[in-house]
Design an enzyme around this catalytic site. Structure first.
Site, mmCIF file in Angstrom:
data_model
loop_
_atom_site.group_PDB
_atom_site.id
_atom_site.type_symbol
_atom_site.label_atom_id
_atom_site.label_comp_id
_atom_site.label_asym_id
_atom_site.label_seq_id
_atom_site.Cartn_x
_atom_site.Cartn_y
_atom_site.Cartn_z
ATOM 1 N N HIS A 111 0.820 -1.217 0.000
ATOM 2 C CA HIS A 111 0.000 0.000 0.000
ATOM 3 C C HIS A 111 0.862 1.279 0.000
ATOM 4 C CE1 HIS A 111 -3.189 -2.742 1.542
ATOM 5 N NE2 HIS A 111 -2.259 -3.184 2.379
HETATM 6 C C1 BDR Z 1 -2.308 0.467 5.772
HETATM 7 O O1 BDR Z 1 -2.370 -0.121 7.067
HETATM 8 C C2 BDR Z 1 -1.089 -0.360 7.552
HETATM 9 O O2 BDR Z 1 -1.042 -1.568 8.251
HETATM 10 C C3 BDR Z 1 -0.170 -0.332 6.359
HETATM 11 O O3 BDR Z 1 1.111 0.136 6.752
HETATM 12 C C4 BDR Z 1 -0.847 0.617 5.414
HETATM 13 O O4 BDR Z 1 -0.457 1.961 5.631
HETATM 14 C C5 BDR Z 1 -3.100 -0.420 4.822
HETATM 15 O O5 BDR Z 1 -4.428 -0.487 5.239
#
Ligand code: BDR
Ligand code: CA
Length: 348
Positions: free
Chosen positions: A273
């Site tokens: 992400h």
């Molecule tokens: C987001 O949640 C976190 O666990 C990850 O780093 C990312 O920013 C994804 O939903």
């Protein structure tokens, strides 16, 4: 005549490092077209002290310049803090064990750093938030002109036509601090189209699937040996033997993330992400977006933290964000592998 280098994009990062935040940081450090002016730490994946240590230690592993790292919010605006060591490992960096960098934290808060940097560089900075939006919400309370002072804001957060990853309908960064996310999105109401934040939700970021092959290619690009092979059949205590330090730590971090995704029936891969949001921060043209009026559900008995997008003007309120709707994941990974691979090679 010596060719002039294009001016790099100057960034403020706000992170809850985190395995994918870690790769986002490496990607930006590896990018000649990026200059990180400050790293704000927020509690999220792990407590804020651990987030700060992870950032300093990655900077140390990379022998990076002395970038300011400021500690921010320890808890969300209203609700208690949740952390997610099952997703990111006991220290937020999977199986990796980073050496203590010996680097020092900034003596100002993340909020003060945000406000000072945007005031000193009006219209110039790109803000990139890959954690809960607590620090940014607090900075907005101190400096309500912040949306006008930033050049652009990119947020990893939310889920639109897509299930959540924290509750059936909510995404982690918004779910941890829904009040902060709402304050930030509300602050951009009424801004011109070119000032709207780009919000990269799970709809797009879950198409950014890093596989063991991607990691192997990155290690090759770094000239690391032996071949970096992460296999789903490995015993649970297998760790990287890479002679390249960055590759070794990164591989141990990402192995954990792949194991987590497999546990949740998503395959032996990892959704990257935050690196994707980092790439958008440098080059928004890699993502197709759609304007929407986005708000956050704060009251719902089973939907708290859900991002609701009004695409058709039902609320009679103008769009306040551009929601990421489509990208080319293969092109993203080409760029990431090339940049981080070359960088890891140069660091050793
Ligand atoms: C987001 O949640 C976190 O666990 C990850 O780093 C990312 O920013 C994804 O939903
Ligand atoms: Ca994150």
């Amino acid at each position: 005549m010596t060719p002039t280098r294009p001016t790099p994009t100057r960034l403020v990062l706000d992170v809850d490092t985190g395995i994918d935040d870690s790769l986002a940081l490496l990607y930006l450090l590896a990018s000649p077209d990026a200059e990180i002016l400050g790293i704000a730490c927020t509690a999220g994946n792990v407590p804020v002290e651990q987030v700060a240590a992870n950032n300093l230690n990655w900077l140390g592993v990379c022998d990076a310049p002395d970038i300011e790292v400021a500690v921010g919010a320890r808890i969300p605006l209203v609700c208690p803090l949740r952390t997610t060591e099952d997703t990111h490992g006991p220290q937020g960096i999977g199986h990796a064990l980073l050496p203590d960098s010996g680097r020092r934290l900034s003596d100002r808060t993340a909020t003060d750093m945000w406000v000072d940097l945007v005031r000193r560089h009006p219209g110039e900075l790109v803000g990139l938030v890959t954690g809960p939006l607590t620090n940014l919400a607090l900075a907005l309370r101190d400096e309500p002109r912040l949306p006008h002072l930033l050049h652009r804001l990119v947020v990893m957060g939310g889920a639109f036509h897509h299930p959540g990853n924290t509750t059936p309908t909510s995404e982690w960064n918004v779910s941890v601090d829904p009040e902060a996310a709402k304050e930030v999105f509300d602050a951009f109401v009424g801004l011109p189209a070119d000032r709207r934040p780009i919000v990269c939700g799970l709809d797009v970021t879950e198409t950014i699937e890093m596989t063991p092959t991607h990691l192997r290619r990155l290690a090759d690009a770094a000239g690391s040996s032996p071949d970096e092979i992460i296999s789903p059949d490995d015993d649970s205590d297998v760790r990287s033997l890479a002679d390249n330090t960055v590759v070794r730590h990164l591989s141990d971090a990402i192995r954990f993330y792949m194991e987590f995704h497999r546990t949740h029936d998503q395959g032996f891969l990892a959704h990257m992400h935050d690196p994707f949001a980092a790439a958008v921060a440098l080059n928004p043209s890699i993502v197709k977006t759609r304007p929407a009026t986005v708000d956050v559900e704060l009251q719902g008995t089973i939907t708290r933290g859900t991002t609701v997008a009004d695409w058709s003007g039902h609320w009679g309120r103008p769009p306040n964000v551009d929601v990421a709707v489509e990208t080319d994941p293969a092109a993203f990974f080409e760029e990431l592998i090339g940049r981080v691979g070359r960088y890891a090679k140069s660091v050793g």
